[in-house]
Scaffold this motif. Structure first.
Motif, PDB file in Angstrom:
ATOM      1  N   GLN A  95       0.376  -1.477   0.045  1.00 27.13           N
ATOM      2  CA  GLN A  95      -0.264   0.483   0.305  1.00 27.13           C
ATOM      3  C   GLN A  95       1.324   1.526   0.006  1.00 27.13           C
ATOM      4  O   GLN A  95       0.254   2.345   0.655  1.00 27.13           O
ATOM      5  N   GLU A  96       2.137   1.231  -0.865  1.00 25.71           N
ATOM      6  CA  GLU A  96       2.533   2.918  -1.052  1.00 25.71           C
ATOM      7  C   GLU A  96       3.598   3.159   0.457  1.00 25.71           C
ATOM      8  O   GLU A  96       3.533   3.836   0.018  1.00 25.71           O
ATOM      9  N   GLN A  97       3.762   1.851   0.906  1.00 24.06           N
ATOM     10  CA  GLN A  97       4.362   2.038   2.396  1.00 24.06           C
ATOM     11  C   GLN A  97       5.730   1.967   1.702  1.00 24.06           C
ATOM     12  O   GLN A  97       6.365   1.099   1.622  1.00 24.06           O
ATOM     13  N   ARG A  98       6.562   2.975   2.513  1.00 28.07           N
ATOM     14  CA  ARG A  98       8.384   3.027   2.911  1.00 28.07           C
ATOM     15  C   ARG A  98       8.658   2.589   3.709  1.00 28.07           C
ATOM     16  O   ARG A  98       8.142   2.592   5.365  1.00 28.07           O
ATOM     17  N   LEU A  99       9.808   1.273   4.244  1.00 25.70           N
ATOM     18  CA  LEU A  99      10.077   0.970   5.343  1.00 25.70           C
ATOM     19  C   LEU A  99      11.650   1.177   5.314  1.00 25.70           C
ATOM     20  O   LEU A  99      11.821   0.383   4.721  1.00 25.70           O
ATOM     21  N   LEU A 100      11.405   1.069   6.588  1.00 23.78           N
ATOM     22  CA  LEU A 100      13.192   1.029   7.473  1.00 23.78           C
ATOM     23  C   LEU A 100      13.330  -0.173   8.005  1.00 23.78           C
ATOM     24  O   LEU A 100      12.084  -0.677   8.628  1.00 23.78           O
ATOM     25  N   SER A 101      13.722  -0.471   7.192  1.00 24.92           N
ATOM     26  CA  SER A 101      14.757  -1.992   7.408  1.00 24.92           C
ATOM     27  C   SER A 101      15.858  -2.561   8.110  1.00 24.92           C
ATOM     28  O   SER A 101      16.390  -1.969   8.208  1.00 24.92           O
ATOM     29  N   TYR A 102      15.771  -3.229   9.357  1.00 24.54           N
ATOM     30  CA  TYR A 102      17.100  -3.864   9.966  1.00 24.54           C
ATOM     31  C   TYR A 102      17.191  -5.152   9.606  1.00 24.54           C
ATOM     32  O   TYR A 102      15.853  -6.244  10.189  1.00 24.54           O
ATOM     33  N   ARG A 103      18.069  -6.259   9.125  1.00 23.01           N
ATOM     34  CA  ARG A 103      18.557  -7.421   9.380  1.00 23.01           C
ATOM     35  C   ARG A 103      19.564  -7.383  10.128  1.00 23.01           C
ATOM     36  O   ARG A 103      20.719  -6.723  10.337  1.00 23.01           O
ATOM     37  N   ALA A 104      19.577  -8.704  10.750  1.00 23.79           N
ATOM     38  CA  ALA A 104      20.748  -9.507  11.844  1.00 23.79           C
ATOM     39  C   ALA A 104      20.625 -11.150  11.843  1.00 23.79           C
ATOM     40  O   ALA A 104      19.388 -12.157  11.615  1.00 23.79           O
ATOM     41  N   GLU A 105      21.683 -11.408  12.031  1.00 24.74           N
ATOM     42  CA  GLU A 105      22.412 -12.785  12.127  1.00 24.74           C
ATOM     43  C   GLU A 105      22.294 -13.592  13.509  1.00 24.74           C
ATOM     44  O   GLU A 105      23.363 -12.639  14.259  1.00 24.74           O
ATOM     45  N   TYR A 106      21.588 -14.723  13.728  1.00 28.60           N
ATOM     46  CA  TYR A 106      21.872 -14.815  15.641  1.00 28.60           C
ATOM     47  C   TYR A 106      21.556 -16.943  14.589  1.00 28.60           C
ATOM     48  O   TYR A 106      21.997 -17.004  13.968  1.00 28.60           O
ATOM     49  N   ARG A 107      23.193 -17.118  15.997  1.00 26.87           N
ATOM     50  CA  ARG A 107      23.045 -18.611  16.061  1.00 26.87           C
ATOM     51  C   ARG A 107      22.571 -19.111  17.056  1.00 26.87           C
ATOM     52  O   ARG A 107      22.319 -18.834  18.361  1.00 26.87           O
TER      53      ARG A 107
END
Length: 442
Positions: free
Chosen positions: A117-129
């Motif tokens: 719906q034409e939203q603009r997203l601020l994203s964050y990526r993280a990796e875990y074990r």
């Protein structure tokens, strides 16, 4: 000619506009950078919370939906996630059927993602074990409301910049007006100097104007001193010529010349012409030497005795009248003005039948002087001829001897204009225009 006020205003507008835009944009950039750092912390905590929702079951890892925040279950809520493990992945129901282009680098993404719906997203990526396996969790939050808030703040900031610019312009205009007041006073004093109301400029001026005022006063004093020496020398020359001319006049009366009447008459005529020419040239030189204005010609004080003198010289029954405006004061040398009016009125009295009228009117940029009589006048086709330069008007006017030579010299010194017209009294009207702004010296 360029306006100082306009130049200063244009420069102030450019500087304030540039500074205002830089301040608004840099403030928003700093604020947004701090906001994104705080949001990055929140998003990282969300990934840690989602990590706790990934639990081990009999068949391996599974997602415990009871541990999820309800906003992840509501469609297009603005909060989204994706969890990737080797061989399987989960994503929030709030995405519905949308699939953003998730970032491939850990941490806060540099660019905003295109959301549903034409939203603009601020994203964050993280990796875990977790139990020897890599769990990649990416969360995103709708950044559109913040973008709209920034746009409103930016618009409001521009409005404040415009308001501040207007206030600064008004203050600058007022400051320039105050700073220019000494210059305006100096201009008024120069105009008073031109009109004969003062001889020097006031020295009580700002420090920046003192050198200019002192230089002008020095020039005025030097010019006045030169003028006095010149007139004094001219007076000495006139007195020095009187004695030789008087001696020559007496020599023409000697008995030796009586036997030669033609020679005697010729010598007398030439001597008389020399005397007239010397007087006229001295008068021209005096006019040419007038650089600084003399005293005012006060109409009320000067015209009454002048008309009394004319009444005594000419017929007693001659009706002499003069009309001026209240407080009439002519900003020209008194002696020259008396000579100018005296010549005009004397000629009008010579040819008037019963009435002579003098009128003085002030216009926006000068004065109009009119001398009228009810005499025979001059035919219209002869008026231009009698005003030709170098022509003796009393010879060209066929009996209307106007004798306007000295009048023409005075007007030439003052840049004045003379016209001969038909008078409403029936005779001749001599109309003179004297401009205030074209006064000159010789």
């Amino acid at each position: 000619m360029k306006s100082i006020q306009r130049s200063l205003s244009l420069g102030l507008i450019c500087v304030l506009l540039l500074v205002g835009l830089l301040l608004v944009q840099s403030s928003l950039w700093l604020f947004e950078s701090g906001l994104q750092r705080n949001l990055a912390t929140d998003l990282r905590e969300e990934t840690e919370g989602l990590l706790t929702a990934v639990v081990r079951g009999p068949d391996g890892f599974k997602l415990d939906t009871s541990r999820l925040n309800p906003r992840y279950q509501r469609a297009f809520s603005g909060h989204y996630f994706r969890i990737d493990l080797p061989g399987r992945s989960w994503r929030s129901r709030s995405l519905w059927d949308a699939e953003p282009a998730w970032p491939e680098r850990n941490g806060l993404a540099d660019d905003l993602l295109d959301g549903p719906q034409e939203q603009r997203l601020l994203s964050y990526r993280a990796e875990y074990r977790r139990d020897g396996q890599t769990v990649t969790i990416t969360v995103a939050r709708d950044y559109t409301p913040i973008l709209k808030s920034f746009a409103q703040v930016r618009l409001g900031g521009l409005g404040l910049v415009g308001l501040a610019l207007l206030i600064f312009l008004l203050l600058q205009r007022y400051a320039v007006t105050l700073a220019m007041r000494p210059l305006e006073r100096a201009r008024q004093q120069i105009a008073q100097l031109q009109q004969g109301q003062r001889q020097q400029l006031d020295i009580q001026v700002p420090v920046e104007l003192q050198p200019l005022v002192e230089q002008i006063n020095h020039l005025l004093a030097h010019t006045d001193d030169t003028l006095k020496r010149s007139r004094h020398a001219l007076g000495n020359l006139g007195h020095a010529l009187k004695t030789p001319l008087a001696v020559l006049g007496s020599l023409t009366l000697r008995e030796e010349l009586g036997a030669h009447p033609t020679l005697q008459a010729g010598l007398r005529e030439q001597l008389e012409q020399i005397q007239q020419r010397v007087s006229r040239e001295l008068g021209r030189a005096r006019l040419a030497g007038e650089v600084l204005p003399g005293s005012y010609f006060e109409c009320a004080e000067e015209l009454a005795p002048l008309f009394e003198t004319l009444q005594m010289i000419h017929r007693r029954d001659l009706d002499l009248q003069w009309q001026t405006h209240d407080g009439c004061r002519l900003p020209w040398d008194r002696e020259d003005m008396l000579e100018l009016l005296g010549n005009l009125l004397d000629n009008a009295c010579k040819f008037a039948r019963s009435k002579v009228l003098l009128g003085i009117d002030q216009e926006a940029d000068g004065f109009v002087i009119q001398v009228e009589d009810d005499g025979p006048g001059i035919p219209e086709d002869r008026r231009e001829a009698v005003l030709e330069r170098g022509t003796r008007l009393d010879e060209r006017a066929e009996g209307h001897g106007l004798g306007l030579g000295i009048v023409r010299d005075i007007l030439a010194a003052w840049s004045g204009e003379l016209r001969l017209e038909q008078s409403s009294l029936g005779g001749l009207r001599a109309r003179i225009y004297l401009p205030m702004h074209k006064r000159r010296a010789g």
